[in-house]
Design an enzyme around this catalytic site. Structure first.
Site, PDB file in Angstrom:
ATOM      1  N   CYS B 165       0.797  -1.231   0.000  1.00 52.06           N
ATOM      2  CA  CYS B 165       0.000   0.000   0.000  1.00 52.06           C
ATOM      3  C   CYS B 165       0.826   1.277   0.000  1.00 52.06           C
ATOM      4  O   CYS B 165       0.264   2.371   0.041  1.00 52.06           O
ATOM      5  CB  CYS B 165      -0.978  -0.038   1.165  1.00 52.06           C
ATOM      6  N   HIS B 296      -2.901   8.071   6.052  1.00 52.80           N
ATOM      7  CA  HIS B 296      -3.100   6.752   5.431  1.00 52.80           C
ATOM      8  C   HIS B 296      -4.497   6.279   5.846  1.00 52.80           C
ATOM      9  O   HIS B 296      -5.242   5.780   5.026  1.00 52.80           O
ATOM     10  CB  HIS B 296      -1.993   5.797   5.872  1.00 52.80           C
ATOM     11  N   GLU B 307      -0.773   5.148  13.445  1.00 52.59           N
ATOM     12  CA  GLU B 307      -0.436   6.315  12.621  1.00 52.59           C
ATOM     13  C   GLU B 307      -0.487   7.580  13.477  1.00 52.59           C
ATOM     14  O   GLU B 307       0.390   8.444  13.387  1.00 52.59           O
ATOM     15  CB  GLU B 307      -1.397   6.440  11.430  1.00 52.59           C
ATOM     16  N   LYS B 325     -10.143   7.922   2.700  1.00 51.43           N
ATOM     17  CA  LYS B 325     -10.563   6.551   2.347  1.00 51.43           C
ATOM     18  C   LYS B 325     -12.088   6.417   2.356  1.00 51.43           C
ATOM     19  O   LYS B 325     -12.634   5.517   1.737  1.00 51.43           O
ATOM     20  CB  LYS B 325      -9.935   5.550   3.318  1.00 51.43           C
ATOM     21  N   HIS B 330      -9.927   1.867   0.481  1.00 54.42           N
ATOM     22  CA  HIS B 330      -8.469   1.735   0.449  1.00 54.42           C
ATOM     23  C   HIS B 330      -8.086   1.150  -0.907  1.00 54.42           C
ATOM     24  O   HIS B 330      -8.350  -0.015  -1.179  1.00 54.42           O
ATOM     25  CB  HIS B 330      -8.009   0.844   1.601  1.00 54.42           C
ATOM     26  N   PHE B 388       2.082  -3.357   3.896  1.00 53.59           N
ATOM     27  CA  PHE B 388       2.500  -4.653   4.447  1.00 53.59           C
ATOM     28  C   PHE B 388       4.013  -4.792   4.348  1.00 53.59           C
ATOM     29  O   PHE B 388       4.633  -4.226   3.454  1.00 53.59           O
ATOM     30  CB  PHE B 388       1.889  -5.775   3.599  1.00 53.59           C
TER      31      PHE B 388
END
Lengths: 278, 400
Positions: B165, B296, B307, B325, B330, B388
């Site tokens: 991502c 994010h 975050e 988002k 996402h 990830f």
């Protein structure tokens, strides 16, 4: 022209267990005897991660560790290298397993398979093993992946010295480039992607101290023939995996010989002038 | 070496919130979400998704048929918006086709088409793929850059960054380095990711998918909504800028690793804060100068908390921030590119979007999450993207 320095190499391929093995074959001390890469590959991963790592991660990490172990420079720290992982095809075996699960009732994808499916899985495992919090990228350029990986390493290393990245707290002089493709599962064989497993890793630097070789890299617009290995025993291997395009470079280093190597890079060629430093 | 300033001279995106810049901007300003209940293929997972309408009706021109897959069709659809093709052609004329780099991000490329082969009766019987299976052009992660190069007839440096991502955020840093070192004069950056079963059921297996539209930073948030999107940006040096009204430039970038876990972020946000600090360092700005952070903000319980912790370490002051988002879902490997464009729109229109769907801010979140959009002059925006494998990237965009 981009000038970088090579500090060490790691390699694994059929009949080539590691760097010392490769040097002996290149020098004609021992023949290349074809033997598939061992099923069990030791990696430096913590137990939890080791259980979960797939083949492509094992191959990548084995060569990454080998390259780091082969660095003679004092004060070298694997955890402080920039990290560039390069795979032409990614983990097609994991994709295959997930796709098989997706045809089952309820589509039961295992969480481990899913996190292993990302292209940057080997890079993620390595950062954990090496405790490396530096920038890490995972790239592909399909059949041009090796050339793209080497160019990316040179670009990142030289950018460390420019004004913009000087302020970077993690400003680094060494870079670990890991290039790896494993064999895809059977349904993909007809696509002719990879016929043999191959992984190699390089510790590269913008610092000449205790380096083995100088690499002068530039793009050339002329279309060149792909450089081939001097030792004919390596030629089949060179054609068996996109990452094995690295072999003429690795061979020159093993022989400690200067050489101009050309590796196709899209419509251009990546020219690498290799000069031994001792 | 002098510092190069790269302008986002032309850009376009297509998301669940709309085709092209105008539809996306209108959605952002009116609070109209693109999320809806899962209707992707058989839609048997009870969740909300950000599906782009009409991809199924698209077709690639005949000479590009080998590339035809959902991911490249979405890219093609995005290319038709905002006069982007003209911008590329004009850049080609100015610089030459071998002087324009293509650096794009994706996480799943065109794997949907391969997944569907496994589900076909033919494969179940024979165990073979059909003859018109185009691994290189569809499935391989490089497919998206390959497609754009072939479609736009470009011959410059290229690669695909696939770091989950954070993919299409990191390509900005890649392009910066290539242009500064003179390997190309301009670059197409951004990313494309499209819906597929691997991500829907994979995230579901990790218990990260919400049954409702995602609620970033909300005390009741319970997971993400998966989306798809294509975002493309033409980056050029400021002094060679051609007929562009854009005044937004890439001011800083930071990249780091968590070195902690494959699918969970570092609990104190250690890697993420490193990326933000480096982005500040490269820009030469202080934390106080950042007006707004596009988070994010995936809306999973852990991600949003971590975050926030990471931001708190770097921005001792409280910064206005929101996740977008809630509009797009996402979009994984495309998220960095999408949110770079949303950040650019914020700067150009002096507008900070609300955190859509967020009702009650989690008391454990300390930053100033915007429950309502704010119109005020802003100069510097940061955009976070984390993936990830503990892969982090932070970009800073500013107005000239």
């Amino acid at each position: 022209m981009l000038r970088i320095y090579l500090k060490s190499i790691g390699i694994i391929a059929p009949g080539v267990a590691g760097w010392n093995d490769f040097c002996n074959i290149a020098k004609g001390v021992q023949p290349l005897v074809y033997e598939p890469v061992a099923k069990k590959i030791e990696t430096v991963l913590p137990a939890n991660e080791r259980r979960r790592a797939t083949r492509v991660t094992q191959l990548a990490l084995y060569t990454a560790q080998q390259a780091c172990d082969n660095v003679v420079a004092e004060g070298f720290s694997a955890g402080e290298c920039l990290q560039i992982f390069n795979s032409s095809n990614g983990d097609v075996n994991t994709f295959h397993k997930i796709s098989m699960a997706l045809v089952m009732p309820g589509r039961p994808v295992s969480p481990t398979l899913f996190h292993n499916s990302v292209h940057n899985a080997p890079a993620g495992y390595w950062s954990i093993a090496a405790k490396a919090q530096t920038a890490s990228t995972s790239i592909t350029a399909h059949e041009y992946s090796f050339a793209a990986g080497l160019l990316e390493a040179a670009v990142q290393l030289i950018s460390q010295e420019n004004n913009y990245e000087q302020s970077n707290e993690l400003n680094k002089r060494d870079c670990l480039l890991v290039c790896c493709d494993d064999k895809p599962p059977e349904p993909f064989h007809a696509q002719g992607l990879v016929s043999e497993e191959f992984a190699c890793a390089f510790v590269l630097s913008n610092n000449i101290e205790q380096a083995l070789f100088q690499l002068d890299i530039q793009l050339s617009e002329q279309i060149h023939e792909d450089s081939i290995c001097k030792n004919p025993e390596f030629i089949n291997l060179q054609n068996s995996n996109p990452q094995a395009k690295a072999l003429p470079i690795i061979e020159s280093v093993a022989l400690n010989e200067s050489r101009q190597v050309v590796i196709p890079y899209f419509e251009q060629g990546l020219n690498i002038l290799l000069t031994p430093l001792n | 070496m002098t510092i190069t300033t790269l302008i986002l001279s032309h850009y376009t995106l297509t998301t669940a919130a709309g085709y092209g810049i105008n539809e996306n901007l209108t959605a952002l300003q009116t609070g109209h979400s693109g999320l809806k209940h899962n209707d992707f293929l058989d839609g048997d997972l009870d969740t909300f998704i950000g599906r782009v309408n009409g991809i199924e009706k698209e077709k690639l021109p005949g000479h590009l048929t080998a590339y035809e897959c959902r991911n490249n069709l979405l890219a093609y659809l995005a290319f038709q918006q905002d006069d982007f093709i003209n911008a590329i052609n004009s850049a080609k004329q100015q610089y030459g086709s071998n002087r324009i780099g293509v650096f794009l991000g994706t996480s799943t490329s065109g794997i949907l088409e391969s997944e569907l082969i496994y589900q076909s009766e033919n494969y179940k019987k024979s165990g073979f793929f059909p003859e018109n299976f185009h691994f290189k052009e569809r499935h391989n992660s490089f497919s998206i850059s390959d497609f754009v190069r072939t479609y736009m007839q470009l011959e410059g440096p290229a690669l695909v960054v696939s770091t989950a991502c954070s993919s299409s955020a990191k390509v900005f840093a890649t392009a910066y380095r290539y242009i500064q070192l003179g390997l190309c004069d301009a670059a197409i950056v951004g990313g494309v990711d499209s819906l597929c079963h691997t991500t829907l059921y994979g995230f579901n297996a990790l218990e990260l998918v919400s049954g409702k539209p995602c609620k970033p930073a909300d005390k009741d948030r319970d997971g993400l909504s998966i989306g798809e999107a294509a975002a493309f940006i033409l980056l050029e040096k400021k002094n060679t800028m051609r007929n562009s009204d854009s005044t937004v430039f890439l001011h800083g970038y930071g990249e780091s690793s968590d070195a902690y876990h494959m699918s969970s972020p570092h609990p104190e946000g250690k890697g993420a804060s490193l990326a933000m600090q480096q982005a500040l360092n490269t820009s030469g700005l202080t934390a106080h100068e950042i007006d707004y952070i596009n988070l994010h903000g995936t809306a999973t319980p852990v991600n949003d908390r971590v975050e926030d912790a990471a931001i708190n370490q770097v921005f001792k002051n409280k910064v206005k921030c929101s996740s977008t988002k809630g509009w797009t879902g996402h979009t994984l490997g495309a998220a960095g590119g999408v949110e770079a464009i949303y950040s650019t729109l914020s700067l150009e229109h002096n507008f900070m979007p609300q955190s859509l769907n967020t009702e009650n801010i989690d008391p454990e979140i300390h930053q100033k999450v915007l429950l309502h959009s704010e119109h005020t002059k802003i100069k510097h925006v940061a955009s976070n993207s984390f993936g990830f494998g503990g892969n982090n990237c932070c970009l800073i965009f500013s107005k000239c």
